[in-house]
Design a protein around this motif. Structure first.
Motif, PDB file in Angstrom:
ATOM      1  N   TRP A  43       0.564  -1.559  -0.079  1.00  0.00           N
ATOM      2  CA  TRP A  43       0.632  -0.050   0.070  1.00  0.00           C
ATOM      3  C   TRP A  43       0.808   0.979  -0.023  1.00  0.00           C
ATOM      4  CZ3 TRP A  43      -4.423  -1.300  -1.667  1.00  0.00           C
ATOM      5  CH2 TRP A  43      -5.379  -2.066  -1.190  1.00  0.00           C
ATOM      6  N   LYS A  44       0.731   2.299  -0.722  1.00  0.00           N
ATOM      7  CA  LYS A  44       0.875   3.289  -0.674  1.00  0.00           C
ATOM      8  C   LYS A  44       0.399   4.622  -0.476  1.00  0.00           C
ATOM      9  CE  LYS A  44       4.513   3.939  -2.146  1.00  0.00           C
ATOM     10  NZ  LYS A  44       6.411   3.089  -1.739  1.00  0.00           N
ATOM     11  N   PHE A  45       0.373   5.464   0.523  1.00  0.00           N
ATOM     12  CA  PHE A  45       0.199   6.972   0.694  1.00  0.00           C
ATOM     13  C   PHE A  45       0.557   7.629   0.665  1.00  0.00           C
ATOM     14  CE2 PHE A  45       0.037   3.044   3.418  1.00  0.00           C
ATOM     15  CZ  PHE A  45      -1.831   2.525   4.073  1.00  0.00           C
ATOM     16  N   HIS A  46      -0.737   8.922   0.449  1.00  0.00           N
ATOM     17  CA  HIS A  46      -0.057  10.085   0.207  1.00  0.00           C
ATOM     18  C   HIS A  46      -0.190  10.605   2.044  1.00  0.00           C
ATOM     19  CE1 HIS A  46      -1.917   8.257  -3.283  1.00  0.00           C
ATOM     20  NE2 HIS A  46      -1.481   9.838  -4.467  1.00  0.00           N
ATOM     21  N   ASP A  47       0.487  12.388   1.039  1.00  0.00           N
ATOM     22  CA  ASP A  47       0.652  12.481   2.609  1.00  0.00           C
ATOM     23  C   ASP A  47      -1.526  13.211   3.062  1.00  0.00           C
ATOM     24  OD1 ASP A  47       2.563  13.572   2.215  1.00  0.00           O
ATOM     25  OD2 ASP A  47       2.657  15.526   0.780  1.00  0.00           O
TER      26      ASP A  47
END
Length: 474
Positions: free
Chosen positions: A81-85
């Motif tokens: 999983w990749k998360f944004h600010d």
């Protein structure tokens, strides 16, 4: 003797149903119409061979917390999983964007006047996000896993979002942010229970966010396929099942299809009463999709917006409410609700260095046959001057093209049927066993059953466990 099961449709629900049955010792065969499994949760290269485009779903607050995905440990199969600010941004005319932070306290700093109300609406759900998701992904007519929390959520969900926004909030920012999350119901904001969508989507964003899958949504499916491979499940692609007689003999058959396809496949086997109920099924608001490849990030007026995973592009809450009313009435607004996902600002694998993939859709009337691409361009340009100059390539996908690609997306409806009226609770009919349709050994597991749309696999999980339970009883 080994028990056998057939699954028709290899979307997340069908694949999870297959995994559950295989784990219980069934010999499982999956039959999928398209060349690759995944349903509306696949990725492709429509913008170029070196560009990853999510052909269906893109941001995944439900997938990240899904009990079914957790059970099969998809992250242990390579899913990352990749998360944004910021999980979410909502641009406003003549002002900074209002941001949903992955922290309740940071979110409310933007609207101190509405801080107490915002915390009261979201706080109980944020403190127990997994319990909240367990509740909303269980069959709604049964006893929820966490009854007290569900009762609080039910009371919160009852008011129409437009009424709650008008009476509970005083600031433009809080009104817009809550209304935008409520619009994920794909209902007019005057509809009862739309407040529940606003609270749920906001709470998940302020707990674990709205992440994207590294390498595209298809990575979720690839992880599931590894699970199925280890369990010995056979998957037959390019196999279009139009009648149940095409399937091999099996004790159980689970269908990841909507009522329209179910009627075509099994109409003669259904009771007249059940068949009439399915014939009354209503499909809802559609989407018109546009994917973009840009030579840089979107030039939002508020630069922080480029670091948000999802962006609701529509303006103030009142403008959003008007657009959703028009769409439900069958009229295309000039300024529709547009949802934008910016995966490559958190996942560099999506596009060549310096380039960005932008995924978007607008809410449009069911079965809409017009062109909405320029309206989507204009809405983004409105809050990001110079956006059009950044476009290297773009691909439009109409409601009819979505349905041609995936017949479950009837008329461009991505939710398996409207949530209006009783269809929000009685999916697809009034039954304490919504996955069974009265024919021994046959079950339904699509987004037309609880808990509805989204990439979470829980309809498949629930249907398969119901089937096993029924078989054990018999």
């Amino acid at each position: 003797m080994t028990r056998k099961a057939n699954i028709v449709g290899a979307g997340p629900n069908g694949l999870i149903a297959a995994a559950v049955l295989a784990e219980q010792g069934f010999e499982v065969k999956v039959f999928e119409r398209n060349a690759i499994p995944g349903g509306a949760a696949v990725s492709g290269t429509t913008l170029g061979d070196d560009v990853v485009v999510d052909l269906g779903a893109a941001a995944h607050p439900f997938a990240f917390g899904s009990p079914a995905f957790a059970h099969f440990n998809l992250t242990g199969q390579g899913l990352e999983w990749k998360f944004h600010d910021y999980p979410l941004a909502h641009p406003l005319d003549g002002a900074d964007s209002v941001l949903l932070h992955q922290d309740l306290n940071e979110t409310v700093k933007q609207f101190p006047q509405d801080s107490r109300v915002w915390q009261a609406l979201h706080g109980p759900l944020i403190r127990r996000p997994h319990d909240t998701l367990d509740n909303v992904t269980s069959p709604l007519l049964g006893i929820p896993p966490h009854p007290v929390l569900m009762a609080r959520f039910g009371l919160l969900s009852l008011p129409p979002a437009r009424l709650l926004v008008a009476t509970a909030f005083r600031t433009r920012e809080a009104k817009a942010l809550f209304a935008g999350s409520s619009a994920h119901s794909m209902l007019p904001l005057e509809h009862p229970f739309t407040s529940g969508f606003g609270a749920l989507f906001g709470a998940l964003g302020q707990s674990w966010g709205w992440p994207v899958a590294r390498g595209g949504t298809g990575s979720i499916i690839n992880a599931l396929l590894k699970v199925l491979g280890a369990l010995g499940v056979q998957i037959h692609t390019d196999t279009h099942i139009t009648d149940l007689s095409q399937l091999p003999p099996a004790e159980l058959t689970i269908l990841d299809v909507t009522p329209r396809q179910l009627l075509a496949m099994a109409g003669s086997r259904l009771s007249p009463r059940y068949r009439k109920q399915l014939e009354r099924w209503r499909y809802g608001t559609a989407v018109y999709k546009v994917d973009y490849l840009l030579d840089g990030p979107v030039p939002w007026s508020d630069p922080r917006t480029a670091n948000a995973g999802t962006v609701h592009v529509v303006g103030d809450a009142s403008e959003l409410a008007y657009a959703e009313r028009e769409v439900t009435a069958g009229r295309m607004p000039q300024r529709p609700f547009v949802m934008v996902v910016q995966p490559s600002s958190a996942d560099a694998s999506r596009a060549p260095a310096g380039q960005h993939v932008i995924w978007s859709y607008a809410h449009v009337p069911q079965g809409y046959t017009g062109a909405a691409g320029e309206l989507i361009d204009a809405q983004i340009q409105r809050f990001a001057p110079g956006f059009k100059d950044r476009i290297l390539r773009r691909v439009e996908t109409s409601p009819a093209q979505l349905e041609d690609w995936n017949p479950n997306l009837v008329g461009g409806d991505i939710g398996g049927g409207s949530l209006s009226g009783l269809q929000q609770f009685l999916r697809p009919t009034a039954s304490l066993s919504p996955y069974s349709f009265g024919v021994p050994g046959l079950y339904l597991c699509s987004s037309s059953t609880p808990p509805g749309g989204g990439v979470h696999g829980m309809a498949g999980w629930n249907a398969a466990h119901q089937a096993i339970k029924d078989m054990t009883r018999s």
